[in-house]
Design a protein around this motif. Structure first.
Motif, PDB file in Angstrom:
ATOM      1  N   GLN A  60       0.885  -1.137  -0.059  1.00 47.87           N
ATOM      2  CA  GLN A  60      -0.075   0.096   0.243  1.00 47.87           C
ATOM      3  C   GLN A  60       0.960   1.356   0.035  1.00 47.87           C
ATOM      4  O   GLN A  60       1.821   1.337   0.726  1.00 47.87           O
ATOM      5  N   GLN A 116       0.715   5.529   0.173  1.00 49.03           N
ATOM      6  CA  GLN A 116       0.067   6.746   0.215  1.00 49.03           C
ATOM      7  C   GLN A 116       0.575   7.864  -0.303  1.00 49.03           C
ATOM      8  O   GLN A 116       1.962   7.985   0.016  1.00 49.03           O
ATOM      9  N   VAL A 159       0.914  12.253  -1.058  1.00 47.55           N
ATOM     10  CA  VAL A 159       0.331  13.452  -0.634  1.00 47.55           C
ATOM     11  C   VAL A 159       0.921  14.446  -1.380  1.00 47.55           C
ATOM     12  O   VAL A 159       2.095  14.528  -1.233  1.00 47.55           O
ATOM     13  N   ALA A 168       5.376  10.169  -0.766  1.00 47.88           N
ATOM     14  CA  ALA A 168       4.818   8.904  -0.600  1.00 47.88           C
ATOM     15  C   ALA A 168       5.208   7.991   0.608  1.00 47.88           C
ATOM     16  O   ALA A 168       6.399   8.360   1.199  1.00 47.88           O
ATOM     17  N   SER A 169       4.424   7.441   1.207  1.00 46.90           N
ATOM     18  CA  SER A 169       4.671   6.493   2.549  1.00 46.90           C
ATOM     19  C   SER A 169       5.178   5.298   1.892  1.00 46.90           C
ATOM     20  O   SER A 169       5.084   5.012   0.969  1.00 46.90           O
ATOM     21  N   TYR A 211      -1.931   3.898  -7.316  1.00 49.62           N
ATOM     22  CA  TYR A 211      -2.431   4.535  -6.173  1.00 49.62           C
ATOM     23  C   TYR A 211      -2.130   6.097  -6.563  1.00 49.62           C
ATOM     24  O   TYR A 211      -1.430   6.325  -7.801  1.00 49.62           O
ATOM     25  N   GLY A 228      -3.087  10.239  -5.280  1.00 47.00           N
ATOM     26  CA  GLY A 228      -3.104  11.243  -4.075  1.00 47.00           C
ATOM     27  C   GLY A 228      -4.396  12.032  -4.354  1.00 47.00           C
ATOM     28  O   GLY A 228      -5.059  11.600  -5.299  1.00 47.00           O
ATOM     29  N   GLN A 229      -4.634  13.031  -3.386  1.00 47.47           N
ATOM     30  CA  GLN A 229      -5.927  13.608  -3.265  1.00 47.47           C
ATOM     31  C   GLN A 229      -5.924  14.886  -4.308  1.00 47.47           C
ATOM     32  O   GLN A 229      -7.013  15.515  -4.276  1.00 47.47           O
TER      33      GLN A 229
END
Length: 119
Positions: A1, A3, A5, A24-25, A108, A110-111
């Motif tokens: 996974q 994430q 931002v 990125a995470s 994946y 981002g927002q």
């Protein structure tokens, strides 16, 4: 996974520059091809740029070629989009995305971060 931002968006005038960042995470950032996309009001999301796992290969939409530069820092888990000579038609929400291959598919997203260019 993973994430993602984004940050760095804002309101600028035509001809100005902005640098977007996407953090990125996770510990596998270097395993992903990273891309930037944008979506203007009333329009479909469109490809802007992408960069390969190690940064050795980049690709750009014709509309931004020569003005935008994508780069990445795998030690910081971050991908950047340097945008120069901005135009009003660059106004959009900008998204970063991560994918496993160069086939154009991304897993994946981002927002998004808003970029507004005034004339």
């Amino acid at each position: 996974q993973v994430q993602l931002v984004e940050s760095g968006g804002g309101l600028v005038q035509a001809g100005d520059s902005l640098r977007l960042s996407c953090a990125a995470s996770g510990r596998t950032f270097s395993a992903y091809v990273m891309g930037w996309f944008r979506q203007a009001p009333g329009k479909e999301r469109e490809f802007v740029a992408r960069i390969s796992w190690g940064g050795g290969s980049t690709s750009y939409a014709d509309s931004v070629k020569g003005r935008f530069t994508i780069s990445r820092d795998n030690a910081k888990n971050t991908v950047y989009l340097q945008m120069n000579s901005l135009k009003p038609e660059d106004t959009a929400v900008y998204y970063c995305a991560a994918g496993r291959s160069l086939d154009g598919s991304y897993d994946y997203w981002g927002q998004g971060t808003q970029v507004t260019v005034s004339s």
